[in-house]
Enzyme design. Structure first.
Site, PDB file in Angstrom:
ATOM      1  N   ASP A   1       1.321  -4.372   9.257  1.00  0.00           N
ATOM      2  CA  ASP A   1       0.035  -3.552   8.751  1.00  0.00           C
ATOM      3  C   ASP A   1      -1.120  -4.212   8.494  1.00  0.00           C
ATOM      4  OD1 ASP A   1      -1.766  -1.894   7.571  1.00  0.00           O
ATOM      5  OD2 ASP A   1      -0.555  -0.822   6.457  1.00  0.00           O
TER       6      ASP A   1
ATOM      7  N   PHE B   1       0.567  -1.141   0.353  1.00  0.00           N
ATOM      8  CA  PHE B   1      -0.087   0.171   0.264  1.00  0.00           C
ATOM      9  C   PHE B   1       0.738   1.165   0.037  1.00  0.00           C
ATOM     10  CE2 PHE B   1      -3.270   2.974   1.896  1.00  0.00           C
ATOM     11  CZ  PHE B   1      -3.989   2.804   1.381  1.00  0.00           C
TER      12      PHE B   1
ATOM     13  N   TYR C   1     -11.795   2.246  10.165  1.00  0.00           N
ATOM     14  CA  TYR C   1     -12.637   2.806   9.682  1.00  0.00           C
ATOM     15  C   TYR C   1     -12.568   1.434   8.555  1.00  0.00           C
ATOM     16  CZ  TYR C   1      -8.515   4.730   6.816  1.00  0.00           C
ATOM     17  OH  TYR C   1      -7.829   4.718   5.589  1.00  0.00           O
ATOM     18  N   LYS C   2     -12.157   0.915   8.545  1.00  0.00           N
ATOM     19  CA  LYS C   2     -12.400  -0.723   7.327  1.00  0.00           C
ATOM     20  C   LYS C   2     -13.121  -1.803   7.920  1.00  0.00           C
ATOM     21  CE  LYS C   2      -8.412   0.329   4.350  1.00  0.00           C
ATOM     22  NZ  LYS C   2      -6.847   0.270   4.120  1.00  0.00           N
TER      23      LYS C   2
ATOM     24  N   ARG D   1     -12.733  -4.581  -7.052  1.00  0.00           N
ATOM     25  CA  ARG D   1     -12.533  -4.982  -5.814  1.00  0.00           C
ATOM     26  C   ARG D   1     -13.632  -5.247  -4.934  1.00  0.00           C
ATOM     27  NH1 ARG D   1      -8.995  -2.506  -1.766  1.00  0.00           N
ATOM     28  NH2 ARG D   1     -10.544  -1.430  -1.561  1.00  0.00           N
TER      29      ARG D   1
HETATM   30  C1  LIG Z   1      -6.267   1.343   3.961  1.00  0.00           C
HETATM   31  C2  LIG Z   1      -4.873   1.822   4.754  1.00  0.00           C
HETATM   32  C3  LIG Z   1      -4.424   2.270   5.172  1.00  0.00           C
HETATM   33  C4  LIG Z   1      -4.719   3.223   5.708  1.00  0.00           C
HETATM   34  O1  LIG Z   1      -3.789   4.723   6.262  1.00  0.00           O
HETATM   35  P1  LIG Z   1      -4.378   5.550   6.733  1.00  0.00           P
HETATM   36  O2  LIG Z   1      -3.791   6.213   7.692  1.00  0.00           O
HETATM   37  O3  LIG Z   1      -5.752   5.722   7.601  1.00  0.00           O
HETATM   38  O4  LIG Z   1      -4.669   6.580   5.397  1.00  0.00           O
HETATM   39  C5  LIG Z   1      -2.875   1.820   5.584  1.00  0.00           C
HETATM   40  N1  LIG Z   1      -2.229   1.227   5.035  1.00  0.00           N
HETATM   41  C6  LIG Z   1      -3.043  -0.349   4.590  1.00  0.00           C
HETATM   42  C7  LIG Z   1      -2.284  -1.676   3.882  1.00  0.00           C
HETATM   43  C8  LIG Z   1      -4.205   0.340   4.222  1.00  0.00           C
HETATM   44  O5  LIG Z   1      -4.800  -0.857   3.085  1.00  0.00           O
END
Ligand SMILES: *Cc1c(COP(=O)(O)O)cnc(C)c1O
Length: 420
Positions: A205, A134, A230-231, A379
């Site tokens: 992560d 990511f 938030y996911k 997705r």
């Molecule tokens: C959604 C996501 C993030 C989100 O990071 P934010 O700091 O909340 O924007 C980070 N890493 C991964 C792998 C994600 O899927």
């Protein structure tokens, strides 16, 4: 899957009737006419969220004012919510804190871990990660490399090549357990064991795994991890994230973003930073109470939920979706890029298609919400607490209809949005 997949909608209705998680759908407020397959990007709203956040606003903020830090216990929320997450990820209550964003927590843990590694062996100057990781994870690593006192370089390797890249110049590896595009799932216990042998610290992560599948951070040897609120945790847009630090690492961990909420006694207003001994150290500034109120509702959707059942249903939903796309949308150009082995994927499926963007816009217009990911992916996320087997059936029927009618090939579906 060895069992026979449904060939009629009625069979899906029967599966919904037998579903041990069916009752949990009532914990969410979902709009009519929407089949939500994007809880992996933004979880659905918990049914009581508006009222519960409203009470925090009107009673605790409006009437209680500053007294609510003590009376309503605001000051304890980062720890309390952290303990709630700890139970979902197989950690001890005092090993998880809710604070900041995933990106900021990645920085805190990775920069601190790099400093620790270099104290022990100055020759370790590499942050390792995967090419498709990511972007924020890669950007955080690049940012650390620019400022690290002991010097640092970012090294990226291809999928499946992490363990063989654990060499003696590697300080740490930033590893996302479930890939945001393909959904490929790392075996955490195995990778941790390899890293330990090689003297490499992994920062996990868990953005696409916390709340999606059972995790056992302690048992599987994880020491540092971050994840998203938030996911799958349903905490609301931009909800605060979490940081996990295994107990033995906490006391000597050099916090690179030292702030007053990480101090052992913030209200002593001391000149010198004296970090808290435990997980509180990993806070930086004042916690965002209204956002925490949302996350509190999100975590409550997991009360009494058996994550083994969530995992089993997630795999059943995704197997059904894959089967139906391949049976009903055969020859329409969809190519599944997620692992076919269910044990090797998280709680999502991605399909490559040359017209992925307009197809996704067309099905969203018809109430089936997934998302598009560069360069050509549709997705779909599976969130067993609020999805039904009939939703999966209906979603694929709508996808098929959009393809058969060429409804996707319409000028209004071509314009790109900022957020995809
Ligand atoms: C959604 C996501 C993030 C989100 O990071 P934010 O700091 O909340 O924007 C980070 N890493 C991964 C792998 C994600 O899927």
């Amino acid at each position: 899957m060895t069992f026979q997949q449904p060939t009629q909608r009625g069979e899906c209705e029967r599966m919904d009737q037998l579903d041990p998680l069916a009752e949990f759908r009532d914990r969410f407020s979902l709009p009519d006419g929407v089949i939500y397959l994007d809880g992996n990007s933004l979880g659905a709203m918990p049914a009581g969220a508006a009222q519960s956040i409203g009470e925090v606003v009107s009673a605790q903020w409006g009437s209680g004012l500053i007294r609510s830090w003590n009376r309503a216990g605001w000051v304890h929320w980062p720890r309390e919510l952290g303990a709630g997450i700890a139970r979902l990820v197989g950690a001890q209550d005092d090993e998880v804190i809710v604070a900041d964003s995933t990106s900021v927590n990645l920085f805190k843990l990775a920069a601190g871990a790099l400093a620790l590694a270099q104290q022990r062996s100055p020759g370790r100057r590499v942050i390792l990660s995967e090419e498709g990781n990511f972007p924020t994870d890669l950007y955080v690593a690049q940012g650390i490399a620019k400022t690290a006192a002991g010097g640092c370089e970012v090294r990226l390797v291809g999928e499946g090549k992490l363990a063989e890249a654990f060499r003696d110049d590697v300080a740490l590896a930033l590893v996302t357990q479930v890939d945001y595009r393909s959904g490929r799932l790392h075996d955490m216990a195995q990778l941790n064991a390899r890293a330990r042998q090689a003297g490499v610290q992994i920062v996990w992560d868990l953005s696409h795994s916390a709340g999606a599948l059972p995790l056992h951070l302690g048992r599987d040897g994880a020491q540092l991890a971050v994840g998203c609120g938030y996911k799958y945790l349903n905490g609301g847009p931009g909800a605060p994230a979490f940081a996990y630090v295994a107990k033995p690492l906490q006391a000597d961990f050099p916090m690179p973003l030292a702030g007053w909420f990480g101090h052992s006694n913030p209200f002593a207003f001391a000149q010198q930073f004296l970090p808290a001994a435990g997980i509180e150290r990993f806070q930086c500034g004042t916690p965002p109470i209204l956002s925490l109120a949302g996350l509190r509702c999100g975590l409550a959707t997991f009360d009494g939920v058996d994550l083994q059942l969530v995992r089993a249903k997630s795999l059943a939903l995704s197997a059904l979706f894959l089967h139906l796309v391949e049976a009903q949308c055969a020859g329409m150009g969809f190519r599944c890029i997620s692992p076919r082995d269910p044990d090797a994927r998280g709680s999502q499926l991605s399909f490559a298609h040359p017209h992925a963007w307009p197809i996704m816009q067309a099905i969203i217009d018809r109430g089936v919400i997934g998302d598009f990911r560069q360069p050509d992916l549709l997705r779909f996320g599976f969130t067993p607490l609020y999805q039904r087997y009939t939703d999966i059936w209906d979603a694929v029927a709508i996808l098929r209809e959009v393809m058969l009618s060429s409804a996707w090939d319409d000028a209004r579906y071509r314009a790109r949005n900022i957020v995809t």
